[in-house]
Enzyme design. Structure first.
Site, short mmCIF file in Angstrom:
data_model
loop_
_atom_site.label_atom_id
_atom_site.label_comp_id
_atom_site.label_asym_id
_atom_site.label_seq_id
_atom_site.Cartn_x
_atom_site.Cartn_y
_atom_site.Cartn_z
N CYS A 81 -8.41 6.59 -8.15
CA CYS A 81 -7.08 5.96 -7.44
C CYS A 81 -6.07 6.87 -7.66
CB CYS A 81 -6.83 4.62 -7.81
SG CYS A 81 -5.16 3.96 -7.36
N CYS B 86 -3.16 4.85 -9.87
CA CYS B 86 -3.41 4.47 -11.02
C CYS B 86 -2.73 5.05 -12.25
CB CYS B 86 -4.88 4.13 -11.37
SG CYS B 86 -5.65 2.64 -10.87
N HIS C 185 -4.74 -2.31 -10.96
CA HIS C 185 -5.25 -1.81 -9.56
C HIS C 185 -5.70 -3.17 -8.61
CE1 HIS C 185 -7.39 1.33 -6.68
NE2 HIS C 185 -8.47 0.18 -6.63
N HIS D 118 0.88 -1.76 -3.67
CA HIS D 118 2.13 -1.02 -3.64
C HIS D 118 3.10 -1.28 -2.36
CE1 HIS D 118 -0.28 1.60 -1.28
NE2 HIS D 118 0.59 2.15 -0.59
N GLN E 212 6.65 0.67 0.08
CA GLN E 212 7.24 1.94 0.15
C GLN E 212 8.70 1.61 0.58
OE1 GLN E 212 5.19 4.66 2.79
NE2 GLN E 212 3.56 3.15 3.14
#
Length: 376
Positions: free
Chosen positions: A52, A55, A116, A169, A171
């Site tokens: 990933c 991570c 994760h 996540h 943005q």
């Protein structure tokens, strides 16, 4: 002629934020489905994935290595949609209809947690408070950038929403223009603030002027007609709005007072925001016992007020803005059947089958303990 029944008769509902209508066709909810079926969302992910890019300690595709972070972590997107200033000016258009505007900005990736496998629905409210603090920090910092007039915080969750990495996540895109959708909302809020509306007990905006979203949130949270309310606490109400396009769309907003941005939250308001974000996302996951896909966006003042005043930018918009969250999830009938915006919706106007009241009822009926923890 039969009496109008909103649960069976087609009708149009008005969205005062966008000044658009949505066609509601509740009788179509029973139609058979032989169309596209989405692959099931991954039920389990490892706590750490060595492949990933997000991570802790892993190398990103651009070559940078993530620190071994223990909380949130924010970095500039390696594949940003915007370029930083300065950017070249476009040439004069060959025709007035072919106008071009130069735009510049910055794109940040904001990782919610080192794990994760932990989405908002599986994080503790205290961890969500940390994410809110990071939203505030990045909002303040990007508001200070020269030429920036708008900061948009959002999250795409799930592969069907275009999320390229399952590590939870969001943005933050900061740009030199106010984008079309928030610009339209802010214009509607401004018109309402300058209009003559009936006196009510709803909170007011700056200078005692009426606020469209204060009025709407107050009405929905007052219990006068709570069929669309999904969750509520001392400061926040989450509801499927009267004008919702998506089957289980949720609008989350403060209802006790006018709040222009995340910067204005008290400690209690921030804690209660974290709590209701947890509750709403848990209800989403429990609806179809899956990691429920959505796009979430925060609409608030375009800039932190201190920066807006220092730059003499967007001060009027900061006055009329009312903080709110949009959750736009695509799932319709199950974890694998989604709603599509096609045909009439692309050529005419948005349309939905399930009424907003029915969508809210389904979400209200979901437990507030995550199905993976409760063995649901």
């Amino acid at each position: 002629m039969a009496e109008f029944d909103p649960t069976s008769h087609p009708h149009r509902r008005y969205n005062p934020l966008t000044e658009e209508y949505v066609l509601v066709s509740p009788h179509r909810a029973k139609r058979p489905w032989l169309g596209q079926v989405e692959p099931p969302q991954a039920l389990s992910l490892p706590e750490y994935d060595p492949a990933c890019y997000l991570c802790p300690g892993n190398q990103r595709i651009g070559g940078a290595t993530n620190p071994v972070y223990s909380s949130t972590f924010t970095f500039q997107n390696d594949f940003a949609a915007l370029a930083p200033a300065p950017v070249p000016s476009p040439p004069e258009p060959a025709h007035p209809l072919l106008a071009t505007r130069a735009v510049h900005g910055l794109c940040d990736v904001l990782i919610f947690h080192p794990r994760h496998d932990l989405t908002l629905a599986r994080l503790k409210p205290l961890d969500i408070c940390t994410i809110i603090d990071e939203w505030v920090r990045v909002f303040i910092e990007r508001s200070k950038e020269n030429g920036i007039r708008y900061v948009q915080i959002f999250e795409n969750k799930g592969a069907m929403m275009g999320c390229s990495n399952p590590h939870p996540h969001g943005q933050v895109w900061s740009m030199s223009d106010i984008p079309s959708i928030p610009a339209k909302e802010l214009a509607s809020l401004r018109r309402y603030a300058l209009s003559d509306v009936a006196v009510s007990s709803a909170p007011k905006g700056p200078l005692g002027r009426p606020c469209l979203l204060c009025e709407y949130a107050h009405f929905e949270a007052s219990g006068a007609d709570d069929k669309r309310v999904v969750a509520k606490n001392d400061d926040w109400v989450a509801l499927v709005p009267w004008w919702a396009t998506w089957p289980f769309e949720v609008l989350l907003l403060p209802y006790r007072r006018h709040i222009a941005s995340l910067l204005e939250l008290s400690s209690d308001e921030k804690s209660n925001l974290a709590q209701i974000l947890s509750e709403v996302t848990i209800r989403f996951d429990n609806l179809f016992s899956c990691s429920f896909a959505y796009s979430m966006g925060i609409h608030q003042a375009p800039l932190a007020r201190e920066s807006a005043e220092a730059k003499h930018e967007c001060e009027d918009e900061c006055d009329v803005a009312h903080l709110h969250f949009h959750f736009l999830p695509p799932l319709l009938r199950s974890a694998t059947v989604r709603k599509f915006l096609v045909g009439f919706e692309l050529m005419a106007e948005s349309q939905r089958d399930l009424t907003p009241e029915q969508g809210a009822e389904r979400l209200r009926g979901c437990p507030t303990t995550h199905y993976t923890a409760a063995g649901l």
